[in-house]
Design an enzyme around this catalytic site. Structure first.
Site, PDB file in Angstrom:
ATOM      1  N   HIS A 123       0.875  -1.170   0.000  1.00  0.00           N
ATOM      2  CA  HIS A 123       0.000   0.000   0.000  1.00  0.00           C
ATOM      3  C   HIS A 123       0.917   1.226   0.000  1.00  0.00           C
ATOM      4  CE1 HIS A 123      -2.775   2.944   1.842  1.00  0.00           C
ATOM      5  NE2 HIS A 123      -3.756   2.150   1.481  1.00  0.00           N
ATOM      6  N   GLN A 203      -4.192  -5.395   7.066  1.00  0.00           N
ATOM      7  CA  GLN A 203      -5.181  -6.344   6.513  1.00  0.00           C
ATOM      8  C   GLN A 203      -5.047  -7.726   7.159  1.00  0.00           C
ATOM      9  OE1 GLN A 203      -7.577  -5.398   4.612  1.00  0.00           O
ATOM     10  NE2 GLN A 203      -6.828  -3.426   3.899  1.00  0.00           N
ATOM     11  N   LYS A 226     -10.290  -0.813  10.565  1.00  0.00           N
ATOM     12  CA  LYS A 226     -10.453  -2.012   9.723  1.00  0.00           C
ATOM     13  C   LYS A 226     -10.747  -3.232  10.590  1.00  0.00           C
ATOM     14  CE  LYS A 226      -7.027  -0.283   6.407  1.00  0.00           C
ATOM     15  NZ  LYS A 226      -7.747   0.069   5.187  1.00  0.00           N
ATOM     16  N   CYS A 364      -4.634   2.276  -3.706  1.00  0.00           N
ATOM     17  CA  CYS A 364      -3.400   2.837  -3.122  1.00  0.00           C
ATOM     18  C   CYS A 364      -2.231   1.883  -3.294  1.00  0.00           C
ATOM     19  CB  CYS A 364      -3.575   3.184  -1.644  1.00  0.00           C
ATOM     20  SG  CYS A 364      -4.821   4.414  -1.358  1.00  0.00           S
TER      21      CYS A 364
HETATM   22  N1  PMP Z   1      -1.701  -0.798   4.639  1.00  0.00           N
HETATM   23  C1  PMP Z   1      -2.645  -1.546   4.069  1.00  0.00           C
HETATM   24  C2  PMP Z   1      -2.288  -2.925   3.598  1.00  0.00           C
HETATM   25  C3  PMP Z   1      -3.937  -1.046   3.938  1.00  0.00           C
HETATM   26  O1  PMP Z   1      -4.884  -1.790   3.371  1.00  0.00           O
HETATM   27  C4  PMP Z   1      -4.228   0.263   4.397  1.00  0.00           C
HETATM   28  C5  PMP Z   1      -5.615   0.866   4.266  1.00  0.00           C
HETATM   29  N2  PMP Z   1      -6.219   0.689   3.035  1.00  0.00           N
HETATM   30  C6  PMP Z   1      -3.205   0.988   4.984  1.00  0.00           C
HETATM   31  C7  PMP Z   1      -1.966   0.431   5.091  1.00  0.00           C
HETATM   32  C8  PMP Z   1      -3.428   2.367   5.502  1.00  0.00           C
HETATM   33  O2  PMP Z   1      -4.245   2.338   6.612  1.00  0.00           O
HETATM   34  P1  PMP Z   1      -4.802   3.673   7.267  1.00  0.00           P
HETATM   35  O3  PMP Z   1      -5.409   4.463   6.166  1.00  0.00           O
HETATM   36  O4  PMP Z   1      -5.789   3.172   8.271  1.00  0.00           O
HETATM   37  O5  PMP Z   1      -3.645   4.371   7.899  1.00  0.00           O
END
Ligand code: PMP
Length: 406
Positions: A123, A203, A226, A364
């Site tokens: 990500h 995740q 999440k 992302c």
């Molecule tokens: N890492 C992963 C694998 C994610 O799926 C996400 C959220 N989509 C994030 C990091 C970022 O998380 P947050 O926006 O809650 O900081």
């Protein structure tokens, strides 16, 4: 299987919603999960009964809030089996946890010419913080590539790790492919060369049991929103030996021992990394989310979501022109796919009109999209409350939408 999904659904009032006159089917859990009554009640109880700023005041309200807040640190410690509560730092989320380590570990350990190995399936929040800090220190990012089936080419690690390598950053579970990466094995390989590993568990923790000591992770990050908690709360687990060597990330109240204009000394961990008033309400409500995960059993949730994954995957694979991205043997309940000749955004927008909430786009993870040479995918991601009936309705809706678009 003895998993009472209907009881679990009863905890989530929002699932009774209709959107566009259709029952809501919420398959966007990898982006954020819905909140159970237990969490909503914890939020209300705190605001109504004992709200006060934590750690500092000498009154009942603040004491009670502090007690509840710190109890969640113990819960998190136990949830991921950290060795001590001081190794649990509350942040805004996984993104802030990664930024904290990138800035602070980077400040202490990166030098011109240093390298950080980052996997290709990350990500953006586990890429960009490393890039920003690598640039500051004259360090370099080295890519750990992904195979066509969506698995990390971990066999390349011994070659990629060199005396310049200062850290490896890798997701436990990919938010696009669902791949459960062999992080224990990656960590073992890295540790043989004295390289620490930052694991993005955003995740993972809500889908598979995680034991940071068994993994021997140096850092492990995740987000409450999440995990059926609220947004604005995250965790950074860090091994004491690293956290104690790392400088503060932000300055402010709470993180100091003594301040004068000449010199400031800092608190011990974890407070050294918790400047300012944290998300008191969110952290306390997060405790209720962890309770629900533990009462249900993460291993039971995992088994249920595996059933959903298998059920949905076999039906999707039968559809003409449909390609699934991420076919690793060890996957969590995330399915990214495209249908030949149809833009993922069109599919997502029309599915929405049938009450089905999925994610579309690059998720992302631009480098991964470039790897597959695609603009994006449709992503259905399951949570503890999803059912096979919902998958049936999703499949019906998908077939109808494809007919319309074809
Ligand atoms: N890492 C992963 C694998 C994610 O799926 C996400 C959220 N989509 C994030 C990091 C970022 O998380 P947050 O926006 O809650 O900081």
């Amino acid at each position: 299987m003895n998993y009472d999904v209907h009881k679990i659904r009863s905890y989530f009032p929002v699932l009774k919603q209709e959107v566009y006159g259709k029952p809501l089917i919420y398959f966007d859990n990898a982006a954020s999960t819905q909140k159970p009554v237990q969490v909503l009640m914890a939020l209300e109880r705190l605001q109504n009964d004992y709200y006060g700023n934590i750690h500092r005041a000498a009154h009942y309200m603040a004491d009670k809030a502090t007690e509840e807040f710190e109890a969640v640190r113990d819960k998190v410690q136990q949830f991921i089996n950290a060795e001590s509560r001081e190794e649990i730092i509350f942040t805004k989320g996984t993104t802030e946890s990664a930024n904290l380590v990138a800035a602070s570990f980077g400040e202490q350990f990166l030098k011109p010419g240093s390298e950080i190995i980052v996997s290709e399936m990350e990500h953006h929040s586990n890429i960009v913080p490393w890039q920003i800090n690598a640039l500051r220190k004259g360090a370099k990012i080295v890519k750990l590539p992904v195979s066509e089936s969506g698995e990390l080419q971990t066999g390349l690690l011994p070659e990629l790790i060199s005396s310049k390598t200062k850290l490896i950053a890798v997701a436990h579970v990919s938010n696009v492919l669902g791949t459960v990466n062999p992080v224990a094995q990656i960590i073992e390989t890295a540790h043989k060369r004295n390289v620490p590993v930052f694991v993005d568990g955003a995740q993972a923790v809500q889908h598979i049991p995680v034991d940071v000591q068994e993994l021997d992770a140096d850092f492990y990050a995740f987000s409450a929103h999440k995990m059926y908690g609220t947004n604005g709360v995250g965790v950074l687990y860090g091994k004491r030996k690293w956290l104690e060597q790392m400088p503060p990330y932000q300055g402010g109240g709470e993180m100091i021992a003594e301040v004068s204009f000449e010199k400031t000394t800092f608190s011990e961990i974890p407070f050294k990394f918790e400047a300012g008033t944290p998300n008191i309400t969110g952290v306390i409500a997060f405790g209720a989310a962890i309770d629900l995960l533990q009462e249900t059993g993460v291993e039971n949730i995992s088994a249920w979501e595996q059933e959903l994954l298998t059920y949905a995957t076999s039906q999707l694979k039968a559809m003409e022109g449909l390609r699934i991205y991420g076919e690793a043997p060890k996957k969590s309940g995330v399915i990214s796919f495209n249908i030949a000749g149809i833009h993922p955004f069109d599919l997502g927008a029309l599915l929405d009109k049938t009450g089905v909430a999925v994610r579309t786009g690059h998720h992302c993870a631009d480098p991964l999209m470039k790897h597959y040479d695609i603009p994006g995918t449709v992503r259905a991601s399951f949570g503890m409350y999803n059912t096979k009936e919902e998958i049936d309705r999703f499949m019906q809706a998908l077939k109808k939408v494809v007919q319309m678009l074809a």
